[in-house]
Design a protein around this motif. Structure first.
Motif, PDB file in Angstrom:
ATOM      1  N   SER A   1      -2.605   6.718  -0.314  1.00  0.00           N
ATOM      2  CA  SER A   1      -2.722   5.696  -1.607  1.00  0.00           C
ATOM      3  C   SER A   1      -4.540   4.602  -0.886  1.00  0.00           C
ATOM      4  O   SER A   1      -4.642   4.539   0.598  1.00  0.00           O
ATOM      5  CB  SER A   1      -1.973   3.799  -0.866  1.00  0.00           C
ATOM      6  OG  SER A   1      -2.027   3.465  -0.319  1.00  0.00           O
TER       7      SER A   1
ATOM      8  N   GLY B   1      -4.960   1.274   0.497  1.00  0.00           N
ATOM      9  CA  GLY B   1      -4.607   1.168   1.617  1.00  0.00           C
ATOM     10  C   GLY B   1      -4.434   1.586   2.818  1.00  0.00           C
ATOM     11  O   GLY B   1      -5.015   1.033   3.415  1.00  0.00           O
TER      12      GLY B   1
ATOM     13  N   GLY C   1       3.098   2.862  -4.955  1.00  0.00           N
ATOM     14  CA  GLY C   1       2.980   3.764  -6.245  1.00  0.00           C
ATOM     15  C   GLY C   1       2.819   3.567  -7.549  1.00  0.00           C
ATOM     16  O   GLY C   1       2.723   4.467  -8.684  1.00  0.00           O
ATOM     17  N   LYS C   2       1.652   2.363  -6.826  1.00  0.00           N
ATOM     18  CA  LYS C   2       0.966   1.703  -8.553  1.00  0.00           C
ATOM     19  C   LYS C   2       0.185   2.549  -8.815  1.00  0.00           C
ATOM     20  O   LYS C   2      -0.500   2.943 -10.055  1.00  0.00           O
ATOM     21  CB  LYS C   2       0.349   0.064  -7.633  1.00  0.00           C
ATOM     22  CG  LYS C   2       1.459  -0.301  -7.144  1.00  0.00           C
ATOM     23  CD  LYS C   2       0.118  -2.087  -6.771  1.00  0.00           C
ATOM     24  CE  LYS C   2      -0.433  -1.261  -5.430  1.00  0.00           C
ATOM     25  NZ  LYS C   2       0.054  -1.636  -4.241  1.00  0.00           N
ATOM     26  N   SER C   3      -0.789   3.156  -8.228  1.00  0.00           N
ATOM     27  CA  SER C   3      -1.960   3.732  -8.971  1.00  0.00           C
ATOM     28  C   SER C   3      -1.329   5.098  -8.952  1.00  0.00           C
ATOM     29  O   SER C   3      -1.323   5.301 -10.417  1.00  0.00           O
ATOM     30  CB  SER C   3      -3.031   4.315  -7.957  1.00  0.00           C
ATOM     31  OG  SER C   3      -3.421   3.065  -6.889  1.00  0.00           O
ATOM     32  N   THR C   4      -0.206   6.285  -8.389  1.00  0.00           N
ATOM     33  CA  THR C   4       0.234   6.791  -9.281  1.00  0.00           C
ATOM     34  C   THR C   4       1.083   6.456 -10.869  1.00  0.00           C
ATOM     35  O   THR C   4       0.679   6.946 -11.954  1.00  0.00           O
ATOM     36  CB  THR C   4       1.287   7.212  -8.257  1.00  0.00           C
ATOM     37  OG1 THR C   4       0.852   7.467  -7.000  1.00  0.00           O
ATOM     38  CG2 THR C   4       2.079   9.085  -9.121  1.00  0.00           C
TER      39      THR C   4
ATOM     40  N   HIS D   1      -4.203  -7.219  -4.558  1.00  0.00           N
ATOM     41  CA  HIS D   1      -2.688  -7.629  -3.384  1.00  0.00           C
ATOM     42  C   HIS D   1      -3.146  -8.573  -3.343  1.00  0.00           C
ATOM     43  O   HIS D   1      -3.212  -9.571  -2.356  1.00  0.00           O
ATOM     44  CB  HIS D   1      -3.815  -6.588  -2.454  1.00  0.00           C
ATOM     45  CG  HIS D   1      -3.301  -5.240  -2.664  1.00  0.00           C
ATOM     46  ND1 HIS D   1      -1.765  -4.804  -2.296  1.00  0.00           N
ATOM     47  CD2 HIS D   1      -4.251  -4.599  -2.448  1.00  0.00           C
ATOM     48  CE1 HIS D   1      -1.567  -3.965  -2.588  1.00  0.00           C
ATOM     49  NE2 HIS D   1      -3.291  -3.505  -2.798  1.00  0.00           N
TER      50      HIS D   1
ATOM     51  N   ASN E   1       0.804  -1.133   0.290  1.00  0.00           N
ATOM     52  CA  ASN E   1      -0.028  -0.030   0.415  1.00  0.00           C
ATOM     53  C   ASN E   1       1.103   0.794   0.010  1.00  0.00           C
ATOM     54  O   ASN E   1       2.071   1.414   0.935  1.00  0.00           O
ATOM     55  CB  ASN E   1      -0.697   0.265   1.774  1.00  0.00           C
ATOM     56  CG  ASN E   1      -1.676  -0.773   1.171  1.00  0.00           C
ATOM     57  OD1 ASN E   1      -2.008  -1.922   2.292  1.00  0.00           O
ATOM     58  ND2 ASN E   1      -2.943  -1.640   0.166  1.00  0.00           N
ATOM     59  N   GLY E   2       0.311   2.209  -0.921  1.00  0.00           N
ATOM     60  CA  GLY E   2       1.738   2.892  -1.041  1.00  0.00           C
ATOM     61  C   GLY E   2       2.721   3.121  -1.982  1.00  0.00           C
ATOM     62  O   GLY E   2       3.774   4.127  -1.695  1.00  0.00           O
TER      63      GLY E   2
ATOM     64  N   GLN F   1      -9.212   2.387  -9.513  1.00  0.00           N
ATOM     65  CA  GLN F   1      -9.035   1.806  -8.195  1.00  0.00           C
ATOM     66  C   GLN F   1     -11.221   1.766  -7.687  1.00  0.00           C
ATOM     67  O   GLN F   1     -11.830   1.481  -7.172  1.00  0.00           O
ATOM     68  CB  GLN F   1      -9.036   2.316  -6.875  1.00  0.00           C
ATOM     69  CG  GLN F   1      -8.272   1.360  -5.777  1.00  0.00           C
ATOM     70  CD  GLN F   1      -7.146   1.459  -4.884  1.00  0.00           C
ATOM     71  OE1 GLN F   1      -6.393   2.222  -5.984  1.00  0.00           O
ATOM     72  NE2 GLN F   1      -6.894   1.068  -3.674  1.00  0.00           N
TER      73      GLN F   1
HETATM   74  N1  LIG Z   1      -2.801  13.645  -4.887  1.00  0.00           N
HETATM   75  C1  LIG Z   1      -1.948  13.074  -3.732  1.00  0.00           C
HETATM   76  N2  LIG Z   1      -1.236  13.895  -3.000  1.00  0.00           N
HETATM   77  C2  LIG Z   1      -0.204  13.863  -2.661  1.00  0.00           C
HETATM   78  N3  LIG Z   1      -0.074  12.823  -1.942  1.00  0.00           N
HETATM   79  C3  LIG Z   1      -0.202  11.537  -3.188  1.00  0.00           C
HETATM   80  C4  LIG Z   1      -1.302  11.787  -4.063  1.00  0.00           C
HETATM   81  N4  LIG Z   1      -1.549  10.639  -4.702  1.00  0.00           N
HETATM   82  C5  LIG Z   1      -0.695   9.948  -4.350  1.00  0.00           C
HETATM   83  N5  LIG Z   1       0.264  10.997  -3.397  1.00  0.00           N
HETATM   84  C6  LIG Z   1       0.594   9.716  -2.763  1.00  0.00           C
HETATM   85  O1  LIG Z   1       2.244   8.747  -2.941  1.00  0.00           O
HETATM   86  C7  LIG Z   1       2.529   7.607  -2.552  1.00  0.00           C
HETATM   87  C8  LIG Z   1       1.855   6.400  -3.924  1.00  0.00           C
HETATM   88  O2  LIG Z   1      -0.108   6.185  -3.650  1.00  0.00           O
HETATM   89  P1  LIG Z   1       0.011   4.860  -4.477  1.00  0.00           P
HETATM   90  O3  LIG Z   1      -2.077   5.886  -4.228  1.00  0.00           O
HETATM   91  O4  LIG Z   1       0.356   5.299  -5.946  1.00  0.00           O
HETATM   92  O5  LIG Z   1      -0.312   3.838  -3.951  1.00  0.00           O
HETATM   93  P2  LIG Z   1      -0.154   2.523  -3.681  1.00  0.00           P
HETATM   94  O6  LIG Z   1       0.246   1.610  -4.438  1.00  0.00           O
HETATM   95  O7  LIG Z   1      -1.712   2.205  -5.129  1.00  0.00           O
HETATM   96  O8  LIG Z   1      -1.286   1.695  -3.122  1.00  0.00           O
HETATM   97  P3  LIG Z   1      -2.785   0.923  -2.977  1.00  0.00           P
HETATM   98  O9  LIG Z   1      -2.517  -0.797  -2.993  1.00  0.00           O
HETATM   99  O10 LIG Z   1      -2.635   1.451  -1.166  1.00  0.00           O
HETATM  100  O11 LIG Z   1      -3.420   1.528  -3.579  1.00  0.00           O
HETATM  101  C9  LIG Z   1       1.884   7.523  -1.194  1.00  0.00           C
HETATM  102  O12 LIG Z   1       2.712   7.947  -0.601  1.00  0.00           O
HETATM  103  C10 LIG Z   1       0.499   8.751  -1.164  1.00  0.00           C
HETATM  104  O13 LIG Z   1      -0.392   9.417  -0.328  1.00  0.00           O
END
Ligand SMILES: Nc1ncnc2c1ncn2[C@@H]1O[C@H](COP(=O)(O)OP(=O)(O)OP(=O)(O)O)[C@@H](O)[C@H]1O
Ligand SMILES: [Mg+2]
Length: 503
Positions: free
Chosen positions: A402, A404, A40-43, A197, A37-38, A84
């Protein structure tokens, strides 16, 4: 179509969400994407779809560098993303949702819904989606809503389809059907990115797996050569225990006694059909069942979100059938709702505000008419550390966490308080394996401290792992009960009861 991410970096203030990422996505292949979780996948996928612009690096499509200013550019280049959290308009029909933003128009610019419906049908047939174009979104089960999201990207002629945790809300049967669709898309030459996951899922559906950690690609592998154990370790950097570690329960006095609870749905059918159950102090009762068999309604009635038509609810010896949500909360009832975004948090509020969302009126935060914010913030920070909610600060809007980490925030708020009864619905939805392990430990800890714990989950493994007693819900009724205190319960028997076999 062949897509390459080269040196992609994305920062949010102090957070480096993506750190010089290189990734290849190929036509006719399912790329499984895994990470904490976090991580960076969704980013990363938001960058690929044009929703975010990277700070550094470039995207190449068939070898040519492209720049996306917005998702419109991404779609024009053939990249479609199913997010998501669904983004459908509930009061629109399937066809209306699918064409939203790219409506076909006839003479005089009228919306040509007839053509739209026809096109929706064609896509339906080609990929075996089986969605009625005229159905209202709000009347459809989530599994079908998700196919509408896929219809949307296919309608926009996407060649690359990004699926961000598509199975988190699906039943096991829906997952099987969904995999069939994914395979038919792949075989039609689409490139698929699949985020999940659930390790057995990623092993089953992917042709290739990439693992993300702290914003970097830290591993790649061939699913044929990997196991769930090796994947888990690649992901969190340590071995993860999938089994819940717990001693025998010391069940005490009844904490929750539900008698003869009935609730009618909008068609006057029984959503809850004479439900009676008991949760004692010091035990975990798990409610197994295919989603949509009354679990949601049961939890809503227990937590005070709805009033049952008949029946009584005793909590710690007191009749709370007519008590408000706040009264129950004050008496020590914790509630982890099944849908965090809808009923667990306020996305535009900060993490600190969300952490005190249902206890700000508590005298410990009260300072006359005002809230003692420094105290709330300190408390929130402690909760974040305990539950490993990854955020740069407690001032961040919770919607920027994120997925999660949003879930961990909600669970932390509910479990950190002094409680007597924990009612947790899908407590680990969207969590990585390491976080699941931790949340399970905390739930067992609550039990061992004398709380009654009621878990509702569509993950049978989760129910089997946590519960001292298992109740099965089917069509609004409790149809079976299994005692797990003297050795493991027969998984098949539970599965059969879930399918209504005892009827
Ligand atoms: N718009 C935003 N503003 C500030 N921080 C952000 C933003 N979007 C994402 N982040 C930060 O970027 C990091 C990666 O987040 P991301 O959503 O890509 O994780 P993830 O791998 O998709 O996790 P999960 O499995 O929980 O969905 C996290 O620390 C999140 O807080
Ligand atoms: Mg995510």
């Amino acid at each position: 179509m062949d897509v390459e991410l080269r040196g992609i970096t994305k920062r949010f203030g102090p957070v480096v969400a993506n750190d010089a990422i290189n990734l290849h996505i190929r036509a006719g292949e399912v790329l499984g994407l895994l990470g904490e979780n976090g991580a960076g996948k969704s980013t990363m996928m938001n960058i690929l779809s044009g929703l975010y612009t990277p700070d550094e690096g470039e995207i190449l499509i068939d070898g040519k560098s492209v720049t996306f200013e917005d998702p419109g550019d991404g779609i024009a280049a053939g990249i479609g993303m199913v997010h998501q959290h669904f983004m459908l308009v509930p009061v629109f029909t399937v066809a209306e949702n699918v064409v939203l933003g790219v409506e076909p128009t006839g003479r005089f610019d009228y919306l040509d819904l007839k053509t739209a419906r026809k096109q929706v049908r064609e896509i339906n047939d080609r990929y075996g989606l089986e969605v009625d174009p005229d159905a209202l979104i709000e009347s459809l089960p989530v599994g079908i809503q998700q196919r509408v999201e896929i219809l949307k990207v296919l309608f926009r002629s996407a060649d690359v389809i990004i699926l961000d945790e598509p199975t988190a809300v699906l039943t096991p049967q829906e997952v099987e059907d969904f995999f069939e669709i994914v395979r038919s898309l792949r075989d039609a030459g689409k490139a698929i990115v699949f985020i999940t996951h659930k390790l057995h899922e990623i092993l089953e559906i992917s042709d290739r797996i990439s693992v993300l950690r702290h914003g970097r690609i830290t591993g790649e592998g061939d699913p044929a050569k990997l196991t769930t154990e090796t994947l888990a370790e690649m992901m969190v950097g340590r071995p993860v225990s999938f089994a819940v570690d717990k001693a025998a329960p010391k069940a005490g006095a009844p904490m929750l006694t539900v008698s003869d609870l009935c609730l009618l749905d909008e068609h006057d059918d029984f959503a809850l059909d004479h439900v009676s159950l008991q949760v004692r102090s010091g035990e975990v009762v798990g409610i197994a069942g295919v989603q949509g068999n009354g679990q949601t309604e049961l939890v809503e009635a227990l937590t005070g979100l709805t009033r049952p038509a008949t029946g009584t609810i005793l909590f710690d010896g007191q009749d709370v059938t007519r008590s408000s949500v706040r009264e129950r909360h004050r008496m020590g009832m914790a509630h982890v709702p099944e849908d965090r975004l809808r009923s667990g948090m306020i996305a535009s509020f900060s993490v600190a505000e969300n952490m005190v969302l249902n206890s700000y009126y508590d005298p410990t935060y009260g300072r006359g008419l005002e809230i003692d914010w420094p105290k709330a913030q300190t408390t929130a920070a402690r909760y974040c550390i305990d539950f490993d909610v990854r955020t740069p600060s407690v001032f961040l809007p919770a919607g920027h966490l994120s997925g999660g980490n949003q879930q961990k925030m909600v669970v932390a708020r509910e479990l950190e308080r002094e409680t007597k009864l924990v009612i947790a619905s899908q407590p680990t939805r969207g969590l990585d394996v390491g976080s699941i392990e931790y949340i399970h430990e905390r739930l067992i800890e609550a039990r061992d401290e004398g709380d009654g714990v009621l878990i509702v989950s569509s993950e049978l493994d989760e129910i089997m792992g946590l519960s001292d007693r298992i109740l099965v819900m089917f069509e609004g009724r409790i149809v079976a009960e299994f005692d797990a205190t003297n050795g493991p319960v027969d998984r098949n028997a539970v599965g059969l009861a879930m399918a209504g076999a005892s009827e």
